[in-house]
Design a protein around this motif. Sequence first.
Motif, PDB file in Angstrom:
ATOM      1  N   ASP A   1       0.819  -1.212   0.000  1.00 51.80           N
ATOM      2  CA  ASP A   1       0.000   0.000   0.000  1.00 51.80           C
ATOM      3  C   ASP A   1       0.853   1.263   0.000  1.00 51.80           C
ATOM      4  O   ASP A   1       0.334   2.362  -0.233  1.00 51.80           O
TER       5      ASP A   1
ATOM      6  N   THR B   1       0.701   2.318 -11.445  1.00 51.04           N
ATOM      7  CA  THR B   1      -0.172   3.422 -11.862  1.00 51.04           C
ATOM      8  C   THR B   1      -1.095   3.880 -10.741  1.00 51.04           C
ATOM      9  O   THR B   1      -1.648   4.976 -10.813  1.00 51.04           O
ATOM     10  N   GLY B   2      -1.282   3.056  -9.716  1.00 47.75           N
ATOM     11  CA  GLY B   2      -2.139   3.483  -8.622  1.00 47.75           C
ATOM     12  C   GLY B   2      -2.443   2.362  -7.646  1.00 47.75           C
ATOM     13  O   GLY B   2      -2.188   1.189  -7.910  1.00 47.75           O
ATOM     14  N   VAL B   3      -2.997   2.765  -6.494  1.00 47.57           N
ATOM     15  CA  VAL B   3      -3.408   1.827  -5.440  1.00 47.57           C
ATOM     16  C   VAL B   3      -4.910   1.983  -5.245  1.00 47.57           C
ATOM     17  O   VAL B   3      -5.418   3.100  -5.106  1.00 47.57           O
ATOM     18  N   ARG B   4      -5.617   0.853  -5.216  1.00 55.11           N
ATOM     19  CA  ARG B   4      -7.074   0.878  -5.087  1.00 55.11           C
ATOM     20  C   ARG B   4      -7.517   0.172  -3.818  1.00 55.11           C
ATOM     21  O   ARG B   4      -7.008  -0.900  -3.488  1.00 55.11           O
TER      22      ARG B   4
ATOM     23  N   LYS C   1       3.811   3.971  -4.903  1.00 50.82           N
ATOM     24  CA  LYS C   1       3.318   5.201  -5.521  1.00 50.82           C
ATOM     25  C   LYS C   1       3.398   5.073  -7.038  1.00 50.82           C
ATOM     26  O   LYS C   1       4.149   4.245  -7.575  1.00 50.82           O
ATOM     27  N   ALA C   2       2.628   5.901  -7.717  1.00 51.03           N
ATOM     28  CA  ALA C   2       2.631   5.886  -9.175  1.00 51.03           C
ATOM     29  C   ALA C   2       4.047   6.137  -9.696  1.00 51.03           C
ATOM     30  O   ALA C   2       4.738   7.059  -9.245  1.00 51.03           O
TER      31      ALA C   2
ATOM     32  N   ASP D   1     -13.152   1.689  -4.831  1.00 53.09           N
ATOM     33  CA  ASP D   1     -12.525   2.573  -5.811  1.00 53.09           C
ATOM     34  C   ASP D   1     -12.800   2.070  -7.223  1.00 53.09           C
ATOM     35  O   ASP D   1     -12.857   0.856  -7.462  1.00 53.09           O
TER      36      ASP D   1
ATOM     37  N   VAL E   1      -3.007  -3.122  -6.223  1.00 55.86           N
ATOM     38  CA  VAL E   1      -2.016  -2.230  -6.822  1.00 55.86           C
ATOM     39  C   VAL E   1      -1.979  -2.523  -8.310  1.00 55.86           C
ATOM     40  O   VAL E   1      -1.732  -3.667  -8.713  1.00 55.86           O
ATOM     41  N   ASP E   2      -2.237  -1.498  -9.129  1.00 53.87           N
ATOM     42  CA  ASP E   2      -2.225  -1.644 -10.586  1.00 53.87           C
ATOM     43  C   ASP E   2      -0.881  -1.203 -11.144  1.00 53.87           C
ATOM     44  O   ASP E   2      -0.309  -0.195 -10.705  1.00 53.87           O
TER      45      ASP E   2
END
Length: 308
Positions: free
Chosen positions: A160, A182-185, A163-164, A189, A220-221
């Motif tokens: 978690d 690219t991001g954390v969901r 970071k991007a 979300d 995490v994407d």
Amino acid sequence: MAVLSPSREAAGPPPEPAEPQKGRAAEQRPSAWLVIPGAALTLLAALLLGFVVNLTLLGHVEHARAQQTGYADLRAQLAKGTAPVGRLDDKGEPVPLGSPVAVLHIKAIGLKEVVFQGTTSGVLRSGPGHRRDTPLPGQPGTSIVMGRQWGYGSPFNHIDELKAGDPITVTTGQGQQRYQVTGVRHAGDPAPALPGTGQGRLILMTATGGLYTPHGVLRVDAELVSDVQPGPAAGGGISAAEQPLAGDPAAWLPILLWTQGLLLVAVAVTWTYRRWGRWQTWICAVPVLAAVVVALSGEATRLLPNLL
């Protein structure tokens, strides 16, 4: 001069016969109504303690050993060119659950883990697992890797914090695959759009919540930034035990067998206690009881959510 003999009343009543020692020992022996509940509570406390020890101390040891063994096996397969590149191995057979398929490296959080095939609770005790109905990392489509948050090495405890832009590297039988976060969901979300044709994505999944209290799924994407590797068509079914936050019902059979073993050991301990004595019995019985309790509680942890 005549000597008068004392009367019976003056002499007092005759002494009562002494109780036999055997009778006293029987009175001092604890009642079975106290012994049986006490033994049951002791076994229950031992099982709870073994449960906690398996999730923490022994679980981390098991995870470390599985990582060493998996890395050695995968390294040998990579050298021979026989590492899996899909659902089937080099012999055309389905890749067995628990087989090493990749090495995941995330420098930003100091993570380097062998990834195993399958996402059941039992497989994820060894390390992160690749969801079998998705392509392997580096191939087109969305690849999913799931890992535990707290138990058994807690490999995904810090994802978690990503970071991007953070890089992710995955080594498979097709070489080194590079991704970029690219991001954390969190739960609720919105999900990003599906990757286009010829594009690849990696999703890392673990639990959210406090210590050993999962209540959601964190994702995490990451987008594939290296060349897309060819791969067989993904798909196929997976069992309910491989879904996020699922337990493994296959653990019930070994739990039943180990429970029977524990009862047999308890009976044997009771018999030896009456034959040998207290200290001789405990010196011999404690290692056996500890081994059975650890094995039983270890199987019981497979019933917990696989991302715990």
